[in-house]
Scaffold this motif. Structure first.
Motif, PDB file in Angstrom:
ATOM      1  N   SER A 154       0.825  -1.209   0.000  1.00  0.00           N
ATOM      2  CA  SER A 154       0.000   0.000   0.000  1.00  0.00           C
ATOM      3  C   SER A 154       0.858   1.257   0.000  1.00  0.00           C
ATOM      4  CB  SER A 154      -0.927   0.001   1.214  1.00  0.00           C
ATOM      5  OG  SER A 154      -0.180  -0.128   2.410  1.00  0.00           O
ATOM      6  N   SER A 155       2.071   1.157   0.563  1.00  0.00           N
ATOM      7  CA  SER A 155       2.950   2.330   0.623  1.00  0.00           C
ATOM      8  C   SER A 155       3.549   2.661  -0.743  1.00  0.00           C
ATOM      9  CB  SER A 155       4.079   2.092   1.631  1.00  0.00           C
ATOM     10  OG  SER A 155       4.939   1.059   1.183  1.00  0.00           O
ATOM     11  N   GLY A 156       3.681   1.649  -1.615  1.00  0.00           N
ATOM     12  CA  GLY A 156       4.254   1.867  -2.941  1.00  0.00           C
ATOM     13  C   GLY A 156       5.741   2.149  -2.936  1.00  0.00           C
ATOM     14  N   MET A 157       6.422   1.840  -1.826  1.00  0.00           N
ATOM     15  CA  MET A 157       7.856   2.104  -1.719  1.00  0.00           C
ATOM     16  C   MET A 157       8.669   0.990  -2.360  1.00  0.00           C
ATOM     17  SD  MET A 157       7.885   3.380   2.271  1.00  0.00           S
ATOM     18  CE  MET A 157       9.641   3.745   2.285  1.00  0.00           C
ATOM     19  N   THR A 158       9.812   1.358  -2.921  1.00  0.00           N
ATOM     20  CA  THR A 158      10.730   0.343  -3.441  1.00  0.00           C
ATOM     21  C   THR A 158      11.469  -0.298  -2.262  1.00  0.00           C
ATOM     22  OG1 THR A 158      12.614   1.860  -3.644  1.00  0.00           O
ATOM     23  CG2 THR A 158      11.110   1.696  -5.531  1.00  0.00           C
ATOM     24  N   GLY A 159      12.111  -1.438  -2.538  1.00  0.00           N
ATOM     25  CA  GLY A 159      12.892  -2.077  -1.499  1.00  0.00           C
ATOM     26  C   GLY A 159      13.988  -1.163  -0.971  1.00  0.00           C
ATOM     27  N   ALA A 160      14.616  -0.427  -1.876  1.00  0.00           N
ATOM     28  CA  ALA A 160      15.680   0.501  -1.479  1.00  0.00           C
ATOM     29  C   ALA A 160      15.134   1.602  -0.563  1.00  0.00           C
ATOM     30  CB  ALA A 160      16.325   1.118  -2.708  1.00  0.00           C
ATOM     31  N   GLU A 161      13.957   2.098  -0.885  1.00  0.00           N
ATOM     32  CA  GLU A 161      13.339   3.148  -0.065  1.00  0.00           C
ATOM     33  C   GLU A 161      12.935   2.612   1.311  1.00  0.00           C
ATOM     34  OE1 GLU A 161      11.389   5.778  -3.733  1.00  0.00           O
ATOM     35  OE2 GLU A 161      10.214   4.214  -2.745  1.00  0.00           O
ATOM     36  N   VAL A 162      12.445   1.375   1.324  1.00  0.00           N
ATOM     37  CA  VAL A 162      12.081   0.742   2.604  1.00  0.00           C
ATOM     38  C   VAL A 162      13.311   0.606   3.483  1.00  0.00           C
ATOM     39  CG1 VAL A 162      11.330  -1.424   3.679  1.00  0.00           C
ATOM     40  CG2 VAL A 162      10.080  -0.510   1.720  1.00  0.00           C
TER      41      VAL A 162
ATOM     42  N   ARG B  71      16.162   2.292   3.366  1.00  0.00           N
ATOM     43  CA  ARG B  71      16.676   3.596   3.792  1.00  0.00           C
ATOM     44  C   ARG B  71      15.804   4.209   4.893  1.00  0.00           C
ATOM     45  NH1 ARG B  71      21.395   4.688   3.894  1.00  0.00           N
ATOM     46  NH2 ARG B  71      20.809   5.016   6.067  1.00  0.00           N
ATOM     47  N   LYS B  72      14.484   4.052   4.752  1.00  0.00           N
ATOM     48  CA  LYS B  72      13.570   4.615   5.739  1.00  0.00           C
ATOM     49  C   LYS B  72      13.765   3.966   7.111  1.00  0.00           C
ATOM     50  CE  LYS B  72       8.687   5.366   6.870  1.00  0.00           C
ATOM     51  NZ  LYS B  72       9.016   6.695   7.468  1.00  0.00           N
ATOM     52  N   ILE B  73      13.835   2.643   7.119  1.00  0.00           N
ATOM     53  CA  ILE B  73      14.000   1.937   8.398  1.00  0.00           C
ATOM     54  C   ILE B  73      15.346   2.273   9.033  1.00  0.00           C
ATOM     55  CG2 ILE B  73      14.135  -0.333   9.504  1.00  0.00           C
ATOM     56  CD1 ILE B  73      12.192  -1.383   7.419  1.00  0.00           C
ATOM     57  N   LEU B  74      16.379   2.334   8.210  1.00  0.00           N
ATOM     58  CA  LEU B  74      17.699   2.711   8.726  1.00  0.00           C
ATOM     59  C   LEU B  74      17.659   4.104   9.346  1.00  0.00           C
ATOM     60  CD1 LEU B  74      19.956   1.398   5.805  1.00  0.00           C
ATOM     61  CD2 LEU B  74      20.028   0.595   8.179  1.00  0.00           C
ATOM     62  N   ASN B  75      17.084   5.066   8.621  1.00  0.00           N
ATOM     63  CA  ASN B  75      17.011   6.443   9.119  1.00  0.00           C
ATOM     64  C   ASN B  75      16.167   6.539  10.387  1.00  0.00           C
ATOM     65  OD1 ASN B  75      18.569   7.198   6.953  1.00  0.00           O
ATOM     66  ND2 ASN B  75      16.900   8.135   5.800  1.00  0.00           N
ATOM     67  N   ASP B  76      15.042   5.821  10.408  1.00  0.00           N
ATOM     68  CA  ASP B  76      14.159   5.870  11.577  1.00  0.00           C
ATOM     69  C   ASP B  76      14.819   5.284  12.817  1.00  0.00           C
ATOM     70  OD1 ASP B  76      12.283   7.055  10.013  1.00  0.00           O
ATOM     71  OD2 ASP B  76      10.851   5.389  10.016  1.00  0.00           O
ATOM     72  N   ASN B  77      15.846   4.447  12.599  1.00  0.00           N
ATOM     73  CA  ASN B  77      16.584   3.869  13.727  1.00  0.00           C
ATOM     74  C   ASN B  77      17.907   4.587  13.989  1.00  0.00           C
ATOM     75  OD1 ASN B  77      15.356   1.067  14.823  1.00  0.00           O
ATOM     76  ND2 ASN B  77      14.809   1.329  12.666  1.00  0.00           N
ATOM     77  N   GLY B  78      18.078   5.727  13.323  1.00  0.00           N
ATOM     78  CA  GLY B  78      19.276   6.525  13.546  1.00  0.00           C
ATOM     79  C   GLY B  78      20.545   5.902  13.004  1.00  0.00           C
TER      80      GLY B  78
END
Length: 227
Positions: A39-47, A49-56
């Motif tokens: 549903s988010s439409g994010m690519t694997g790379a975006e997923v 990067r997002k999780i990495l950033n959200d975890n600092g």
């Protein structure tokens, strides 16, 4: 004698069938859910990067790598490496696999004990796996000492497979939690995401079962040769 030979052939067949079944299962599951968009439409790379950033975690790079299902995390280079289909894909399978590899990056950042142990054990296990069979064969012909040394070397490879299990299951658990908390997937997408992660985990379980079974066989052969 025939019964013994028949049992041995069944044993060998199982050692071949179990890994093949696990690999087939993960490929079929991946193929199915690589066609289902999140549903988010994010690519694997975006997923990733997002999780990495959200975890600092900003010192880990997300890279594209060649090969099918060649995704992995490299702790020394601090890279999450995603196969082309998963790097660019916007499917549940791509998101799940990307999140799983980031799970390893989070383990690394938190100095997860089993990941540290597995990394330290890796070169020993690789050497043990390569040398064990030659030592065991040589031991059967020339020396019981070589046979025992081969078993010890093979034990290191088996230990690596066993330590891999908690590392992989923990990474999958982290992946699920992160995908939900960061909004990568919705509640109705959790079940298919778990199917992808569980199918991948089964390949490690199969590898561990085969390794343990082989170790037991070698130990029994060694014991029989000393009677």
């Amino acid at each position: 004698m025939l019964g013994g030979l028949g049992g041995y052939l069944i044993y060998i067949a199982l050692l071949m069938i179990i890994p093949l079944w696990a690999q087939s299962n993960v490929k079929n599951t991946y193929k199915k859910y690589s066609k289902v968009a999140t549903s988010s439409g994010m690519t694997g790379a975006e997923v990733a990067r997002k999780i990495l950033n959200d975890n600092g975690i900003y010192n880990v790079e997300v890279r594209e790598t060649k090969g099918m299902l060649s995704d992995h995390y490299h702790p020394k280079k601090k890279t999450v490496n995603l196969s082309t289909d998963n790097f660019h894909g916007r499917s549940m399978a791509s998101s799940a696999i990307a999140a799983h590899e980031v799970g390893h990056a989070i383990q690394d950042a938190e100095e997860y004990a089993f990941l540290r142990f597995r990394s330290a054990l890796a070169p020993i296990a690789a050497t043990g796996s390569n040398m064990a069979i030659f030592l065991i064969i040589a031991g059967m012909i020339f020396s019981q000492g070589l046979f025992l040394l081969g078993i010890i070397f093979f034990s290191a490879a088996v230990l690596f497979q066993l330590v891999t299990l908690p590392v992989e299951f923990d990474a999958s658990n982290r992946a699920m939690a992160q995908m939900v908390s960061t909004g990568v997937i919705r509640n109705n997408e959790e079940r298919p995401t778990k199917k992808v992660l569980n199918a991948a985990a089964l390949t490690y379980v199969a590898a561990a079962l085969v390794a343990v079974a082989e170790l037991v066989r070698f130990i029994m052969l060694y014991a029989l040769s000393n009677e």
